[in-house]
Enzyme design. Structure first.
Site: not given
Ligand code: NAD
Length: 494
Positions: A188, A241-242, A246, A264, A299, A398
């Site tokens: 996804k 993601g965030s 998570g 992550e 990230c 962040e």
């Molecule tokens: P996000 O958490 O908003 O979204 C990430 C993914 O999760 C997207 O595909 C989104 O559609 C999905 N998502 C959102 N809500 C969801 C739910 N309720 N259930 C299931 N999936 C859902 O993050 P973002 O804005 O895309 O990315 C930014 C964040 O990602 C920052 O916090 C950044 O630090 C982190 N990040 C971490 C790493 C790492 O390796 N640690 C790498 C890149 C980004």
């Protein structure tokens, strides 16, 4: 990378996109779509399918069926390896197309995306291709008359949810080891950056990956992501993601089938500059790019700069000059140093963080405002704050934007205390000419990565993962394979 090569691709029309389920491209069952808006100029590029529960169900069923039939999971390892190498070949053959498509979608400067996106994705597939036939089981040292075998088995269906900042690279970090271990996958992508991953999925089919082994469902997190996270037939969820999302995924697992969840997440990574750093000019240059590249949407960005007081003013002056001189502009111009912020929504968040920092008393030295080098686009001038104190929001949360917080310290013990004064633990760096101090700091800092006299750039051979609220598990390296394998014991009486 040549400007003409990029210009030839940058205006190609992009058709409306379907999803890949069981080897077939399909619209969402509901017929719903989402617009794809480029942050370069605010123009709509195309639409993507907005998957709902029925689409995710079909994708998971296809993955389960392909896994059960053994079309991939029981294919001879040497054959699986060839196909993963062919995927890498296809990515390399379409390098420019993938890089430009991704930049049109998420706005990363092309100079960076060129290497970090198709470049790393191809390298990642090659790395895990080479692992396929090198994962052995074990024979345990059991008592005479018994034989203990430890099998390593593919787990089954892997759900992968990825963000928008480096979709191809992070997508490959999940897909390639999951496939190398013999699993089937439902991916996804982020609704803000799906295009290059959809193209990758077609390249995987072209390379001979059997239908149903890699499925891609596009759409929102709340609909498509949540349906995958709560699915009763997904064995593993691997997420980047965030933090808030998570947490929801852990809850979704607990409330469904207890699927394994690997996270992550974000960070507020400390970058510690001592007065014995070998080259302060180089440290300033690398530290600036360690936060400002990809408009801070990294990230592992070094967002908290801890500088020894004896060199604080000199170092901040150097950073000031660099931040003020960075070329923010059209991300498809090869001379651009900082591209677009990924969306108007993210830009608004960044600007709000700047405002809060000012209200709390931090001193804005340079940048921090919206820019419009391309009409209709989302851009921001790299921001540098000094006078930040550990209690300020800017030192704790962040931003995920080009905003650097500088805090002074006096002695090494203070640097360690400040570095670890965070709920996160993703990356960090130390700049020093003392070998002993470097090793002491590597041990003392609570983070998944500690850079010494550099920032960024660790390759696929080393793991990336966080401690504390930056997550669990690791992407990259041989260690990532463990996430996608189960151990099974065979205990035999001889
Ligand atoms: P996000 O958490 O908003 O979204 C990430 C993914 O999760 C997207 O595909 C989104 O559609 C999905 N998502 C959102 N809500 C969801 C739910 N309720 N259930 C299931 N999936 C859902 O993050 P973002 O804005 O895309 O990315 C930014 C964040 O990602 C920052 O916090 C950044 O630090 C982190 N990040 C971490 C790493 C790492 O390796 N640690 C790498 C890149 C980004």
């Amino acid at each position: 990378m040549k400007q003409e090569q990029i210009d030839a691709l940058r205006h190609l029309p992009i058709p409306d996109q379907g999803m890949l389920i069981d080897g077939q491209w399909a619209a969402a069952a509901s017929g719903q779509t989402l617009p794809v808006v480029s942050p370069i100029d605010g123009q709509q590029l195309c639409t993507i399918a907005a998957a709902g529960q029925p689409d995710v169900d079909r994708a998971v069923q296809a993955a389960r069926r392909s896994f059960g039939q053994g079309v991939w999971s029981r294919m001879a390892p040497a054959e699986r390896k060839k196909i993963l190498h062919r995927i890498a070949d296809r990515i390399e053959a379409h390098h420019a197309e993938l890089a430009v498509l991704g930049v049109r979608d998420n706005g990363t400067e092309i100079a960076m995306a060129w290497k970090a996106e198709p470049g790393s994705a191809a390298g990642t597939f090659r790395y895990y291709a080479e692992c396929v036939d090198k994962v052995n089981g074990e024979i345990a040292p059991t008592p005479d008359g018994t034989l203990g075998l430890i099998h390593k088995e593919a787990v089954g269906v892997v759900g992968a949810i990825v963000p928008w900042n480096f979709p191809l690279m992070i997508g490959a970090w999940k897909i390639a080891p999951a496939l190398a271990a013999g699993n089937s996958v439902v991916l996804k992508p982020s609704e803000d950056a799906s295009l290059s991953l959809l193209r990758l999925a077609q390249l995987c089919l072209d390379a001979g990956l059997p239908p149903g082994v890699l499925n891609v469902v596009t759409g929102t997190g709340a609909e498509a992501g949540e349906a995958l996270a709560r699915h009763m037939d997904v064995d593993i969820l691997t997420f980047t993601g965030s933090g808030p999302v998570g947490r929801m995924l852990l809850k979704a697992s607990a409330e469904s089938n207890l699927k394994r969840v690997y996270l992550e997440l974000g960070g507020k990574s400390p970058n510690v500059v001592f007065d014995d750093a070998p080259d302060l000019a180089q440290a300033a240059k690398v530290s600036a790019m360690g936060i400002y590249r990809n408009s801070g949407q990294v990230c592992v960005a070094g967002a908290r700069l801890l500088v020894q007081r004896s060199v604080h003013d000199e170092f901040v002056d150097r950073l000031h000059k660099i931040a003020a001189s960075l070329r923010v502009g059209d991300p498809l111009d090869v001379s651009t140093e900082i591209g677009a912020v990924s969306s108007a929504r993210q830009l608004a968040k960044n600007l709000a963080a700047v405002q809060t920092a000012q209200q709390q008393g931090a001193r804005l030295r340079v940048g921090g405002g919206a820019l419009q080098p391309v009409a209709g686009g989302s851009y921001m001038a790299p921001a540098l704050f000094d006078g930040v104190t550990p209690d300020m929001t800017l030192a704790r949360e962040e931003v995920f934007g080009p905003v650097l917080a500088v805090l002074p310290f006096d002695v090494e013990a203070d640097a360690v205390r400040l570095a670890n004064d965070s709920t996160y633990g993703l990356a960090s760096a130390v700049w020093t000419g003392s070998l002993s101090r470097a090793h002491r700091m590597v041990r003392a800092i609570k983070a998944g990565v500690v850079h010494v006299n550099t920032y960024g750039g660790p390759d696929i051979t080393v793991p990336l993962g966080g401690v504390r609220q930056s997550g669990n598990g690791h992407d990259k390296s041989m260690h990532a394979l463990d996430k996608y394998l189960d151990l099974k014991t065979a205990w035999i009486q001889l």
